[in-house]
Design an enzyme around this catalytic site. Structure first.
Site, PDB file in Angstrom:
ATOM      1  N   ARG A  65      42.745   1.412  26.082  1.00  0.00           N
ATOM      2  CA  ARG A  65      41.965   0.632  25.131  1.00  0.00           C
ATOM      3  C   ARG A  65      42.897  -0.191  24.247  1.00  0.00           C
ATOM      4  NH1 ARG A  65      38.045   3.555  21.629  1.00  0.00           N
ATOM      5  NH2 ARG A  65      39.801   4.880  21.095  1.00  0.00           N
ATOM      6  N   LYS A 130      46.340  15.615  27.150  1.00  0.00           N
ATOM      7  CA  LYS A 130      45.586  14.573  27.867  1.00  0.00           C
ATOM      8  C   LYS A 130      45.903  14.595  29.367  1.00  0.00           C
ATOM      9  CE  LYS A 130      44.634   9.618  27.371  1.00  0.00           C
ATOM     10  NZ  LYS A 130      44.504   8.584  26.341  1.00  0.00           N
ATOM     11  N   ARG A 265      41.520  11.611  15.443  1.00  0.00           N
ATOM     12  CA  ARG A 265      42.658  12.539  15.360  1.00  0.00           C
ATOM     13  C   ARG A 265      42.237  13.785  14.603  1.00  0.00           C
ATOM     14  NH1 ARG A 265      44.164   9.558  18.433  1.00  0.00           N
ATOM     15  NH2 ARG A 265      45.863   8.071  18.441  1.00  0.00           N
TER      16      ARG A 265
HETATM   17  P1  ATP Z   1      43.480   7.462  21.236  1.00  0.00           P
HETATM   18  O1  ATP Z   1      42.093   7.935  21.129  1.00  0.00           O
HETATM   19  O2  ATP Z   1      44.383   8.540  21.600  1.00  0.00           O
HETATM   20  O3  ATP Z   1      43.894   6.599  20.125  1.00  0.00           O
HETATM   21  P2  ATP Z   1      42.848   5.913  23.369  1.00  0.00           P
HETATM   22  O4  ATP Z   1      41.722   6.768  23.772  1.00  0.00           O
HETATM   23  O5  ATP Z   1      42.573   4.593  22.793  1.00  0.00           O
HETATM   24  O6  ATP Z   1      43.777   6.656  22.414  1.00  0.00           O
HETATM   25  P3  ATP Z   1      43.494   5.182  25.901  1.00  0.00           P
HETATM   26  O7  ATP Z   1      43.356   3.754  25.705  1.00  0.00           O
HETATM   27  O8  ATP Z   1      42.382   5.936  26.513  1.00  0.00           O
HETATM   28  O9  ATP Z   1      43.845   5.828  24.549  1.00  0.00           O
HETATM   29  O10 ATP Z   1      44.787   5.502  26.763  1.00  0.00           O
HETATM   30  C1  ATP Z   1      46.031   4.926  26.458  1.00  0.00           C
HETATM   31  C2  ATP Z   1      46.910   5.988  25.822  1.00  0.00           C
HETATM   32  O11 ATP Z   1      47.041   7.118  26.672  1.00  0.00           O
HETATM   33  C3  ATP Z   1      48.352   5.522  25.642  1.00  0.00           C
HETATM   34  O12 ATP Z   1      48.496   4.877  24.389  1.00  0.00           O
HETATM   35  C4  ATP Z   1      49.167   6.810  25.718  1.00  0.00           C
HETATM   36  O13 ATP Z   1      49.160   7.457  24.463  1.00  0.00           O
HETATM   37  C5  ATP Z   1      48.350   7.667  26.657  1.00  0.00           C
HETATM   38  N1  ATP Z   1      48.840   7.660  28.058  1.00  0.00           N
HETATM   39  C6  ATP Z   1      49.346   6.634  28.795  1.00  0.00           C
HETATM   40  N2  ATP Z   1      49.615   7.012  30.045  1.00  0.00           N
HETATM   41  C7  ATP Z   1      49.273   8.334  30.126  1.00  0.00           C
HETATM   42  C8  ATP Z   1      49.310   9.306  31.164  1.00  0.00           C
HETATM   43  N3  ATP Z   1      49.712   9.037  32.398  1.00  0.00           N
HETATM   44  N4  ATP Z   1      48.867  10.544  30.839  1.00  0.00           N
HETATM   45  C9  ATP Z   1      48.423  10.864  29.626  1.00  0.00           C
HETATM   46  N5  ATP Z   1      48.358   9.992  28.596  1.00  0.00           N
HETATM   47  C10 ATP Z   1      48.777   8.736  28.844  1.00  0.00           C
END
Ligand code: ATP
Length: 267
Positions: A65, A130, A265
Site C-alpha cells: 500500500r 507477517k 500499530r
Molecule cells: P502497515 O499496516 O504495516 O503499515 P501495510 O499493511 O500498509 O503496512 P503493505 O502495504 O500490506 O503494508 O505491505 C508492505 C509492507 O510489508 C512493507 O512496507 C514491509 O514492511 C512489509 N514486507 C515487504 N515484503 C515483505 C515480505 N516478503 N514479508 C513480510 N513483510 C514484507
C-alpha cells in the site's frame, strides 16, 4: 541461500489443488514480472467468464500500500494477482481486502498452521509476524464495469539473509509447517478459498463475514494507535463494522476508521 533448486509453479499442480473449481480460473504464469497487480491494472485481459490469475515466479517491483514494496525472492514465496469482476450494478466494495485476508487465513488453517491472525486492514500474521501481504486495487475496467485487482504475496521459504523492514517482523510457511505445500498447491488452495469467500461477499457483503474476521482479529481488545491521520488516534481495538471499517474505542467515544491511508500499530 541457493534457490536454484526451487520448485517452479506449474499449472497442473494448481489445477489439481483446485479440483472441480479449476474451470473457474484461467491461469497465466510468468517467470518474472515487475508487479502482477500493475500488469492486470494496465492490461486487463478480455473477460471470458473465468477469473484471470497472473502468477510470477519472481516479482521485481512488488507493491504494497501507499508506494511500499513487497519483497520476494525466486522460490521463496508465492506472488500472484487476480482480476475479480463485480456484477454490473455492484456498489464500490467495502471490506474487500479483509475478505481476501480471511480467505488466506482459512487456507493456512486448513494446512494446519497455528496462530493465524488478521491485522486490519490487510495483513495475515502468524504468531504476530507477517506471513502474507494483500493489495487490493480497484479498476473501472474501461467500460467493462467495476473490477478489483487482488494481489497476494505469501512467504514460503525466505532466504536466511532476507532483510525485510517490517514493524511486526516476518515469517514464512517453512517456519510453521514440517512440510510446507508446493507453491502450486498453495496457489490452488488459496484460489479455492477466495472463490468461496468472494461468492459469499458478492451475495451478502462484508456483513456476512464480519464475525469470521473478528474471530481472527490480531489486536482484538488491545490498545492500538492509528498512524496516518492528521492527528494520531489511540484507543482500544473493538473490532470492525459491516463495511470493514475499524472500530476504535477512544477517550472521546467510538471512532470509525476507514482503511484508506492509515496504519494500525499496537500502542
Ligand atoms: P502497515 O499496516 O504495516 O503499515 P501495510 O499493511 O500498509 O503496512 P503493505 O502495504 O500490506 O503494508 O505491505 C508492505 C509492507 O510489508 C512493507 O512496507 C514491509 O514492511 C512489509 N514486507 C515487504 N515484503 C515483505 C515480505 N516478503 N514479508 C513480510 N513483510 C514484507
Amino acid at each position: 541461500m541457493d534457490h536454484s533448486d526451487y520448485e517452479a509453479l506449474d499449472a497442473g499442480g494448481v489445477a489439481e489443488a483446485l479440483g472441480e473449481l479449476a474451470g473457474v480460473f484461467s491461469l497465466e504464469i510468468l517467470p518474472e514480472c515487475d508487479s502482477t497487480n500493475s500488469r492486470l491494472l494496465d492490461n486487463p485481459p478480455p473477460g471470458d467468464g473465468r477469473v484471470h490469475v497472473l502468477a510470477a515466479e519472481r516479482q521485481t517491483a512488488g507493491r504494497g500500500r501507499r508506494g511500499r514494496a513487497w519483497q520476494s525472492w525466486p522460490g521463496a514465496g508465492l506472488t500472484f494477482s487476480l482480476l475479480w469482476r463485480f456484477a454490473p450494478a455492484a456498489h464500490v466494495p467495502a471490506g474487500l481486502s479483509l475478505v481476501v485476508g480471511l480467505a488466506v487465513a482459512r487456507t493456512l488453517e486448513e494446512l494446519g498452521v497455528e496462530g493465524v491472525a488478521l491485522k486490519w486492514p490487510n495483513d495475515v500474521l502468524i504468531q504476530g509476524k507477517k506471513l502474507a501481504g494483500i493489495l487490493v486495487e480497484l479498476s473501472s475496467g474501461r467500460g467493462r464495469g467495476l473490477a478489483a485487482v487482488i494481489g497476494i504475496g505469501i512467504n514460503l521459504r525466505m532466504p536466511a539473509d532476507a532483510a525485510v523492514d517490517s514493524p511486526m517482523g516476518v515469517t514464512d510457511l517453512a517456519s510453521c509447517l514440517a512440510s510446507p505445500p508446493s507453491p502450486s498447491r498453495l496457489l490452488g488452495l488459496v484460489l479455492a478459498q477466495l472463490q468461496l469467500f468472494l461468492e459469499i461477499y458478492a451475495a451478502a457483503g462484508f456483513a456476512a463475514l464480519r464475525g469470521a474476521w473478528q474471530q481472527r482479529n490480531a489486536f482484538a481488545d488491545l490498545p492500538v494507535r492509528i498512524l496516518g491521520e492528521a492527528h494520531e488516534l489511540t484507543g482500544t481495538c473493538v473490532g470492525v463494522d459491516d463495511d470493514g471499517a475499524l472500530l476504535l474505542q477512544t477517550a472521546e467515544g467510538l471512532r470509525r476508521v476507514l482503511s484508506g491511508d492509515v496504519s494500525l500499530r499496537l500502542a
